[in-house]
Design an enzyme around this catalytic site. Sequence first.
Site, PDB file in Angstrom:
ATOM      1  N   TYR A 102       3.268   9.710  -0.459  1.00  0.00           N
ATOM      2  CA  TYR A 102       4.386   9.132   0.308  1.00  0.00           C
ATOM      3  C   TYR A 102       5.735   9.346  -0.377  1.00  0.00           C
ATOM      4  O   TYR A 102       6.779   9.158   0.238  1.00  0.00           O
ATOM      5  CB  TYR A 102       4.183   7.625   0.552  1.00  0.00           C
ATOM      6  CG  TYR A 102       2.887   7.234   1.236  1.00  0.00           C
ATOM      7  CD1 TYR A 102       2.084   8.183   1.871  1.00  0.00           C
ATOM      8  CD2 TYR A 102       2.466   5.912   1.254  1.00  0.00           C
ATOM      9  CE1 TYR A 102       0.888   7.825   2.479  1.00  0.00           C
ATOM     10  CE2 TYR A 102       1.264   5.545   1.868  1.00  0.00           C
ATOM     11  CZ  TYR A 102       0.478   6.508   2.459  1.00  0.00           C
ATOM     12  OH  TYR A 102      -0.707   6.149   3.064  1.00  0.00           O
TER      13      TYR A 102
ATOM     14  N   ASN B  38       4.560  -9.457  12.214  1.00  0.00           N
ATOM     15  CA  ASN B  38       3.243  -8.969  11.773  1.00  0.00           C
ATOM     16  C   ASN B  38       2.609  -9.882  10.723  1.00  0.00           C
ATOM     17  O   ASN B  38       1.421  -9.748  10.422  1.00  0.00           O
ATOM     18  CB  ASN B  38       3.372  -7.547  11.196  1.00  0.00           C
ATOM     19  CG  ASN B  38       3.855  -6.539  12.229  1.00  0.00           C
ATOM     20  OD1 ASN B  38       3.843  -6.814  13.428  1.00  0.00           O
ATOM     21  ND2 ASN B  38       4.299  -5.366  11.775  1.00  0.00           N
TER      22      ASN B  38
ATOM     23  N   ASP C 294       0.847  -1.194   0.000  1.00  0.00           N
ATOM     24  CA  ASP C 294       0.000   0.000   0.000  1.00  0.00           C
ATOM     25  C   ASP C 294       0.881   1.242   0.000  1.00  0.00           C
ATOM     26  O   ASP C 294       1.579   1.516   0.977  1.00  0.00           O
ATOM     27  CB  ASP C 294      -0.893  -0.007   1.252  1.00  0.00           C
ATOM     28  CG  ASP C 294      -1.862   1.169   1.258  1.00  0.00           C
ATOM     29  OD1 ASP C 294      -2.970   1.028   0.718  1.00  0.00           O
ATOM     30  OD2 ASP C 294      -1.490   2.239   1.794  1.00  0.00           O
TER      31      ASP C 294
ATOM     32  N   LYS D 113      -2.585   6.010  -4.351  1.00  0.00           N
ATOM     33  CA  LYS D 113      -3.662   6.964  -4.032  1.00  0.00           C
ATOM     34  C   LYS D 113      -3.362   8.326  -4.645  1.00  0.00           C
ATOM     35  O   LYS D 113      -2.203   8.754  -4.678  1.00  0.00           O
ATOM     36  CB  LYS D 113      -3.789   7.130  -2.509  1.00  0.00           C
ATOM     37  CG  LYS D 113      -3.712   5.842  -1.732  1.00  0.00           C
ATOM     38  CD  LYS D 113      -3.904   6.022  -0.235  1.00  0.00           C
ATOM     39  CE  LYS D 113      -3.569   4.749   0.518  1.00  0.00           C
ATOM     40  NZ  LYS D 113      -2.162   4.610   0.904  1.00  0.00           N
TER      41      LYS D 113
ATOM     42  N   LYS E 268       2.971  -1.137   8.740  1.00  0.00           N
ATOM     43  CA  LYS E 268       4.255  -0.672   8.200  1.00  0.00           C
ATOM     44  C   LYS E 268       5.365  -1.025   9.184  1.00  0.00           C
ATOM     45  O   LYS E 268       5.228  -0.830  10.391  1.00  0.00           O
ATOM     46  CB  LYS E 268       4.194   0.847   7.993  1.00  0.00           C
ATOM     47  CG  LYS E 268       5.528   1.509   7.681  1.00  0.00           C
ATOM     48  CD  LYS E 268       6.215   2.071   8.923  1.00  0.00           C
ATOM     49  CE  LYS E 268       7.557   2.700   8.635  1.00  0.00           C
ATOM     50  NZ  LYS E 268       8.273   3.104   9.872  1.00  0.00           N
ATOM     51  N   SER E 269       6.468  -1.520   8.669  1.00  0.00           N
ATOM     52  CA  SER E 269       7.675  -1.634   9.490  1.00  0.00           C
ATOM     53  C   SER E 269       8.887  -1.680   8.584  1.00  0.00           C
ATOM     54  O   SER E 269       8.847  -2.294   7.526  1.00  0.00           O
ATOM     55  CB  SER E 269       7.641  -2.895  10.355  1.00  0.00           C
ATOM     56  OG  SER E 269       8.821  -2.944  11.123  1.00  0.00           O
ATOM     57  N   VAL E 270       9.951  -1.016   9.033  1.00  0.00           N
ATOM     58  CA  VAL E 270      11.216  -1.151   8.309  1.00  0.00           C
ATOM     59  C   VAL E 270      12.109  -2.175   9.008  1.00  0.00           C
ATOM     60  O   VAL E 270      13.256  -2.357   8.624  1.00  0.00           O
ATOM     61  CB  VAL E 270      11.965   0.208   8.213  1.00  0.00           C
ATOM     62  CG1 VAL E 270      11.218   1.157   7.273  1.00  0.00           C
ATOM     63  CG2 VAL E 270      12.172   0.843   9.579  1.00  0.00           C
TER      64      VAL E 270
ATOM     65  N   HIS F 116      -7.275   9.776  -1.969  1.00  0.00           N
ATOM     66  CA  HIS F 116      -6.632   9.655  -0.648  1.00  0.00           C
ATOM     67  C   HIS F 116      -7.459  10.317   0.469  1.00  0.00           C
ATOM     68  O   HIS F 116      -7.601   9.764   1.555  1.00  0.00           O
ATOM     69  CB  HIS F 116      -5.233  10.290  -0.723  1.00  0.00           C
ATOM     70  CG  HIS F 116      -4.261   9.767   0.276  1.00  0.00           C
ATOM     71  ND1 HIS F 116      -2.911   9.678   0.028  1.00  0.00           N
ATOM     72  CD2 HIS F 116      -4.425   9.312   1.535  1.00  0.00           C
ATOM     73  CE1 HIS F 116      -2.296   9.186   1.090  1.00  0.00           C
ATOM     74  NE2 HIS F 116      -3.197   8.960   2.028  1.00  0.00           N
TER      75      HIS F 116
ATOM     76  N   ARG G 195      10.067  -7.389  12.793  1.00  0.00           N
ATOM     77  CA  ARG G 195       8.663  -6.987  12.963  1.00  0.00           C
ATOM     78  C   ARG G 195       7.836  -7.329  11.726  1.00  0.00           C
ATOM     79  O   ARG G 195       6.668  -7.681  11.843  1.00  0.00           O
ATOM     80  CB  ARG G 195       8.574  -5.489  13.234  1.00  0.00           C
ATOM     81  CG  ARG G 195       9.074  -5.109  14.601  1.00  0.00           C
ATOM     82  CD  ARG G 195       9.088  -3.611  14.738  1.00  0.00           C
ATOM     83  NE  ARG G 195       9.344  -3.183  16.094  1.00  0.00           N
ATOM     84  CZ  ARG G 195       9.517  -1.905  16.441  1.00  0.00           C
ATOM     85  NH1 ARG G 195       9.450  -0.953  15.512  1.00  0.00           N
ATOM     86  NH2 ARG G 195       9.746  -1.588  17.687  1.00  0.00           N
TER      87      ARG G 195
HETATM   88  N1  LIG Z   1      -5.101   6.474   3.752  1.00  0.00           N
HETATM   89  C1  LIG Z   1      -4.520   7.156   4.697  1.00  0.00           C
HETATM   90  O1  LIG Z   1      -4.848   8.348   4.925  1.00  0.00           O
HETATM   91  C2  LIG Z   1      -3.457   6.527   5.523  1.00  0.00           C
HETATM   92  C3  LIG Z   1      -2.952   7.167   6.675  1.00  0.00           C
HETATM   93  C4  LIG Z   1      -1.978   6.512   7.413  1.00  0.00           C
HETATM   94  C5  LIG Z   1      -1.523   5.250   7.023  1.00  0.00           C
HETATM   95  N2  LIG Z   1      -2.001   4.665   5.875  1.00  0.00           N
HETATM   96  C6  LIG Z   1      -1.525   3.343   5.416  1.00  0.00           C
HETATM   97  O2  LIG Z   1      -1.564   2.424   6.505  1.00  0.00           O
HETATM   98  C7  LIG Z   1      -0.254   1.867   6.687  1.00  0.00           C
HETATM   99  C8  LIG Z   1      -0.012   1.513   8.132  1.00  0.00           C
HETATM  100  O3  LIG Z   1      -0.207   2.645   8.972  1.00  0.00           O
HETATM  101  P1  LIG Z   1       0.984   3.463   9.666  1.00  0.00           P
HETATM  102  O4  LIG Z   1       2.216   3.275   8.892  1.00  0.00           O
HETATM  103  O5  LIG Z   1       0.505   4.842   9.901  1.00  0.00           O
HETATM  104  O6  LIG Z   1       1.099   2.823  11.112  1.00  0.00           O
HETATM  105  P2  LIG Z   1       1.118   1.356  11.763  1.00  0.00           P
HETATM  106  O7  LIG Z   1       1.293   0.307  10.756  1.00  0.00           O
HETATM  107  O8  LIG Z   1      -0.065   1.304  12.692  1.00  0.00           O
HETATM  108  O9  LIG Z   1       2.423   1.455  12.688  1.00  0.00           O
HETATM  109  C9  LIG Z   1       3.714   1.629  12.167  1.00  0.00           C
HETATM  110  C10 LIG Z   1       4.676   1.917  13.322  1.00  0.00           C
HETATM  111  O10 LIG Z   1       4.668   0.827  14.248  1.00  0.00           O
HETATM  112  C11 LIG Z   1       5.967   0.254  14.341  1.00  0.00           C
HETATM  113  N3  LIG Z   1       5.766  -1.204  14.345  1.00  0.00           N
HETATM  114  C12 LIG Z   1       5.389  -1.972  13.294  1.00  0.00           C
HETATM  115  N4  LIG Z   1       5.275  -3.258  13.674  1.00  0.00           N
HETATM  116  C13 LIG Z   1       5.584  -3.307  14.976  1.00  0.00           C
HETATM  117  C14 LIG Z   1       5.665  -4.363  15.928  1.00  0.00           C
HETATM  118  N5  LIG Z   1       5.395  -5.622  15.577  1.00  0.00           N
HETATM  119  N6  LIG Z   1       6.011  -4.061  17.211  1.00  0.00           N
HETATM  120  C15 LIG Z   1       6.272  -2.786  17.565  1.00  0.00           C
HETATM  121  N7  LIG Z   1       6.217  -1.742  16.709  1.00  0.00           N
HETATM  122  C16 LIG Z   1       5.884  -1.999  15.424  1.00  0.00           C
HETATM  123  C17 LIG Z   1       6.742   0.733  13.143  1.00  0.00           C
HETATM  124  O11 LIG Z   1       8.116   0.876  13.462  1.00  0.00           O
HETATM  125  P3  LIG Z   1       9.353   0.458  12.509  1.00  0.00           P
HETATM  126  O12 LIG Z   1       8.995   0.794  11.095  1.00  0.00           O
HETATM  127  O13 LIG Z   1      10.470   1.308  13.047  1.00  0.00           O
HETATM  128  O14 LIG Z   1       9.597  -1.004  12.721  1.00  0.00           O
HETATM  129  C18 LIG Z   1       6.101   2.099  12.890  1.00  0.00           C
HETATM  130  O15 LIG Z   1       6.664   3.065  13.755  1.00  0.00           O
HETATM  131  C19 LIG Z   1       0.662   2.981   6.144  1.00  0.00           C
HETATM  132  O16 LIG Z   1       1.986   2.539   5.943  1.00  0.00           O
HETATM  133  C20 LIG Z   1      -0.085   3.370   4.909  1.00  0.00           C
HETATM  134  O17 LIG Z   1       0.123   2.421   3.887  1.00  0.00           O
HETATM  135  C21 LIG Z   1      -2.965   5.284   5.127  1.00  0.00           C
END
Ligand SMILES: NC(=O)c1ccc[n+]([C@@H]2O[C@H](COP(=O)([O-])OP(=O)(O)OC[C@H]3O[C@@H](n4cnc5c(N)ncnc54)[C@H](OP(=O)(O)O)[C@@H]3O)[C@@H](O)[C@H]2O)c1
Length: 282
Positions: free
Chosen positions: A51, A243, A46, A76, A233-235, A109, A239
């Site tokens: 981005y 996940n 995604d 998006k 998301k994770s880099v 978006h 993780r």
């Molecule tokens: N449509 C929209 O408006 C919108 C808005 C926001 C997001 N999104 C989409 O949704 C995706 C996911 O949301 P998000 O990136 O905001 O947040 P998320 O996936 O809820 O959380 C990502 C964060 O959590 C950490 N993390 C990931 N797995 C983990 C684990 N197993 N244990 C502990 N920490 C963990 C990551 O750190 P590290 O990377 O440092 O490991 C990163 O800091 C985005 O990448 C994007 O594709 C869409």
Amino acid sequence: MSAVPSITLNDGNTIPQLGFGVFQIEPEDTAEAVSEAIEVGYRHVDTAEMYGNEREVGQGIRASGIDRDDVFVTSKLDNGLHEPDDARGAFEGTLSDLGFDYVDLFLIHWPLPTLYDGDFVSTWKALEEFHNDGRARSIGVSNFQIEHLERLAAETETVPAVNQIEVHPYLTNDAVREYGQEHGIATEAWSPIAQGAVLEDAVITEIAENIGKTPAQVVLRWHIQRGDIVFPKSVTPSRMRENFQLFDFELEPGDMDEISALDQGAGGRTGPHPETFARVPA
Ligand SMILES: NC(=O)c1ccc[n+]([C@@H]2O[C@H](COP(=O)([O-])OP(=O)(O)OC[C@H]3O[C@@H](n4cnc5c(N)ncnc54)[C@H](OP(=O)(O)O)[C@@H]3O)[C@@H](O)[C@H]2O)c1
């Protein structure tokens, strides 16, 4: 570990219920992260024009050696490009940056109801063109509220295949999800672990300890059992693997209810409110 389930969308296409999100991954880190995610087993990525890493998503997919058709790619439309002509140009830019001749899913978006005279309908009609000419196999929206979805239903031909909205235990967003269920719109839950904010919650850590899983696995499994599509998301490779391990256990109904009860309503929102969000790139 069992395979990732697929969800059938209202246009007949299927989407893997678990994918990999690339928001806030720096372009220089994105190709490697995407290749690593594919190596782990993810088959759904995604991204978004906003981005700034579509080019590197395409590079990462190609570098992994996987067939293009074996990975589901979403992008998006950026906020500054809602005018139909701009949207057409932007969509071509997305395909050219990714290096693909189609995307699996293309979304508006943000609805931006306070911009463009509140006209996201003509933007949606531009996406219908991309769908009709086959370059977007499915089309959908993101951050649409019920009244926005009702307008599309009244004024256009195509029901969005998905609505990608903020959903996690602190914002269960059930009214918008239920509208989707009633109208054949699949919910994609963004920030599924609230960017980490829910992982230290005592309810979640206790369930995790009791069943021998991590807090992230518990929360992601809660989404899966609710039927939503997620792409954490994770880099961090460990993780990414963690996940991905969501299909060898199940949460009891009582645990599901306890997690859902963490909902804080509007106060649980971590991102902007779709009614007022109006940021357009400079
Ligand atoms: N449509 C929209 O408006 C919108 C808005 C926001 C997001 N999104 C989409 O949704 C995706 C996911 O949301 P998000 O990136 O905001 O947040 P998320 O996936 O809820 O959380 C990502 C964060 O959590 C950490 N993390 C990931 N797995 C983990 C684990 N197993 N244990 C502990 N920490 C963990 C990551 O750190 P590290 O990377 O440092 O490991 C990163 O800091 C985005 O990448 C994007 O594709 C869409």
